[in-house]
Design an enzyme around this catalytic site. Structure first.
Site, PDB file in Angstrom:
ATOM      1  N   HIS A  71     -48.228   3.950 -18.809  1.00  0.00           N
ATOM      2  CA  HIS A  71     -48.143   4.547 -20.141  1.00  0.00           C
ATOM      3  C   HIS A  71     -47.519   3.594 -21.168  1.00  0.00           C
ATOM      4  O   HIS A  71     -47.558   3.872 -22.362  1.00  0.00           O
ATOM      5  CB  HIS A  71     -47.381   5.874 -20.103  1.00  0.00           C
ATOM      6  CG  HIS A  71     -45.906   5.758 -19.853  1.00  0.00           C
ATOM      7  ND1 HIS A  71     -45.328   5.934 -18.621  1.00  0.00           N
ATOM      8  CD2 HIS A  71     -44.877   5.509 -20.706  1.00  0.00           C
ATOM      9  CE1 HIS A  71     -44.015   5.809 -18.713  1.00  0.00           C
ATOM     10  NE2 HIS A  71     -43.719   5.535 -19.979  1.00  0.00           N
ATOM     11  N   ASP A  90     -49.234   5.724 -12.539  1.00  0.00           N
ATOM     12  CA  ASP A  90     -48.444   5.235 -13.679  1.00  0.00           C
ATOM     13  C   ASP A  90     -47.897   3.822 -13.438  1.00  0.00           C
ATOM     14  O   ASP A  90     -46.776   3.491 -13.814  1.00  0.00           O
ATOM     15  CB  ASP A  90     -47.287   6.185 -14.004  1.00  0.00           C
ATOM     16  CG  ASP A  90     -46.772   6.001 -15.430  1.00  0.00           C
ATOM     17  OD1 ASP A  90     -47.479   5.379 -16.238  1.00  0.00           O
ATOM     18  OD2 ASP A  90     -45.652   6.469 -15.718  1.00  0.00           O
ATOM     19  N   SER A  95     -38.847   2.744 -19.653  1.00  0.00           N
ATOM     20  CA  SER A  95     -40.063   2.910 -18.846  1.00  0.00           C
ATOM     21  C   SER A  95     -40.574   1.564 -18.344  1.00  0.00           C
ATOM     22  O   SER A  95     -40.748   0.614 -19.121  1.00  0.00           O
ATOM     23  CB  SER A  95     -41.159   3.596 -19.670  1.00  0.00           C
ATOM     24  OG  SER A  95     -40.761   4.893 -20.030  1.00  0.00           O
TER      25      SER A  95
END
Length: 473
Positions: A217, A248, A327
């Site tokens: 993402h 992911d 992230s």
């Protein structure tokens, strides 16, 4: 009054003794000085009787005195020109000093002046530089103190006396500070250009030739142009190698020599309570390190943006502070080994508001991330592990479990003897309560792995072994 007067001291002294038969002294005015001296001889006729000569002739026999005549022990030569004094009292004791005659042609004995400068000795030569150094040091210290005071540094002394450094502050390699120091050079900030602007996240170096692991993402929706910012602030362009939306995980690559890859740990060996560090660039604050513990294991996640792919994984839950920008960054254990990839957080904010850390963060287990990364580097895409069955929801009965709504013919579940209607209770000892659990836990394992499935058929509880397979997609 006595019959004598001491002209030296201004006081009276006893008169000199007179020879026997001599008459009494006359009374009256004193006679003229020199009246009772021996007659002087005319010039050229020799010395007068009783006077000293240069050849050492007889000397006059002057009276002695206890207070200091020529014959006394404390005689003082105070009247050196007595012989030429016409007013001298001949009865007063004295000593006459006649200068000695220097023989012609004789050189006087040389006299050394004790105050005259002499030749410097070795001791003097050594003392000179020592004294100079001391003076220079004193002057330098005085000047330094003066400048410090003028600059305000000498106004106050801050802090106490130095003490022994505590063990926790010595930054041993196994300490949190030692771990952070070792891992930080391998962590990067990832920036990806997109139509809506620039997406920013974190990543970490996985290989010496420049492969970097991050989240899907972070790079999703990008135009293909990416860059990384290293720990030292330098930057380098990057290209996207591949990505897998459902796990992911994405892989990008940079070209730069001397890269230092991370050390990988074993996420299956983690235990609840183990210390961990989360490293990344939350809210664009690069090289941020936060600490926490493993709060839970195999926390099944189903995430994704509306209209986008659904992501499944059995996450590592931690209370280390994780925010937007973390992230793709590494979650490392107490030995500095990467055990997870920080991916998502839970928040209490309403939809559309900016979420922040509340101590609920989740990371993809590194064993799963490594497998996906190797697939992407090797083939450009990742394989997905499947069991060949689908559950439609919790049973709602005592004992829980997931009822199978579909079993693919010739699939792994079918081959293990599972049928539609069977209730899956546990996989490798992990209880099943939500449909997400079955998909997420299965994808934690690599294709070909054998798992133990506990299920209930009717009222009987049974166990079977299922060999998981890769998705045909």
């Amino acid at each position: 009054m006595t019959d004598g007067w001491d002209w030296r001291r201004g006081g009276e002294t006893p008169a000199p003794a007179r020879p026997p038969g001599a008459g009494a002294p006359s009374v009256g005015p004193p006679t003229m000085p020199g009246a009772d001296r021996p007659p002087l001889a005319p010039p050229g006729s020799g010395p007068a009787p009783g006077w000293p000569t240069s050849s050492g002739g007889p000397t006059p026999a002057w009276p002695t005195s206890a207070s200091g005549g020529p014959g006394s022990a404390d005689a003082s030569a105070w009247w050196s020109d007595a012989l030429a004094d016409p007013w001298r009292d001949p009865a007063a004791p004295t000593a006459v000093v006649v200068p000695g005659v220097v023989a012609p042609g004789a050189e006087p004995e040389p006299v050394t002046d004790p105050d005259a400068p002499g030749r410097p000795t070795l001791r003097h030569l050594l003392l000179i530089p020592v004294i100079t150094a001391l003076l220079a040091g004193t002057l330098g210290g005085a000047l330094g103190y003066a400048f410090a005071v003028r600059g305000g540094a000498g106004a106050a002394v801050l802090g106490g006396a130095p003490a022994e450094v505590p063990a926790l502050a010595q930054r041993k390699p196994e300490s949190l500070a030692g771990v952070a120091e070792r891992v930080l050079p391998s962590v990067v900030t990832v920036r990806v250009s997109s139509l809506g602007g620039t997406s920013e996240g974190s990543g970490f170096i996985a290989t010496t030739d420049g492969h970097v692991i991050t989240n899907d993402h972070v790079v999703a929706g990008g135009t293909g142009k990416a860059s990384v910012v290293f720990n030292d602030g330098s930057t380098a362009p990057a290209t996207i190698v591949g990505q897998d939306a459902e796990s992911d995980i994405a892989v990008i690559k940079v070209s730069r020599p001397g890269l230092r890859p991370v050390e990988f740990g074993d996420s299956d060996a983690l235990a609840v309570g183990d210390p961990v560090l989360a490293i990344g660039s939350p809210l664009s604050l690069a090289n941020t390190v936060t600490a926490g513990i493993v709060s839970a294991l195999d926390r099944t996640m189903q995430a994704g943006e509306p209209g986008g792919p659904v992501r499944y994984y059995a996450a590592i839950q931690t209370d280390a502070a994780v925010n937007h920008g973390n992230s793709g960054g590494p979650l490392v254990d107490g030995a500095g080994r990467v055990v997870g990839v920080n991916s998502t957080i839970k928040s209490l904010v309403a939809e559309g508001q900016e979420a922040g850390n509340i101590g609920l963060a989740f990371a993809i287990p590194i064993n799963q991330a490594k497998r996906v990364t190797q697939d992407i580097i090797g083939t450009g895409k990742a394989r997905r592990t499947v069991i060949g069955a689908r559950a439609d929801g919790p049973t709602g009965v005592v004992g829980g479990g997931l009822r199978l709504a579909e079993v693919e013919p010739s699939g792994p579940a079918d081959g293990a003897g599972l049928k539609v209607g069977d209730v899956i209770l546990k996989i490798n000892g992990r209880p099943m309560t939500e449909p997400t659990d079955l998909t997420a836990l299965v994808r934690k394992f690599a294709p070909g792995s054998i798992v133990t499935v506990e299920y209930r058929r009717g009222s009987a509880r049974q166990n079977t072994s299922v060999t998981l397979a890769a998705d045909a997609k």
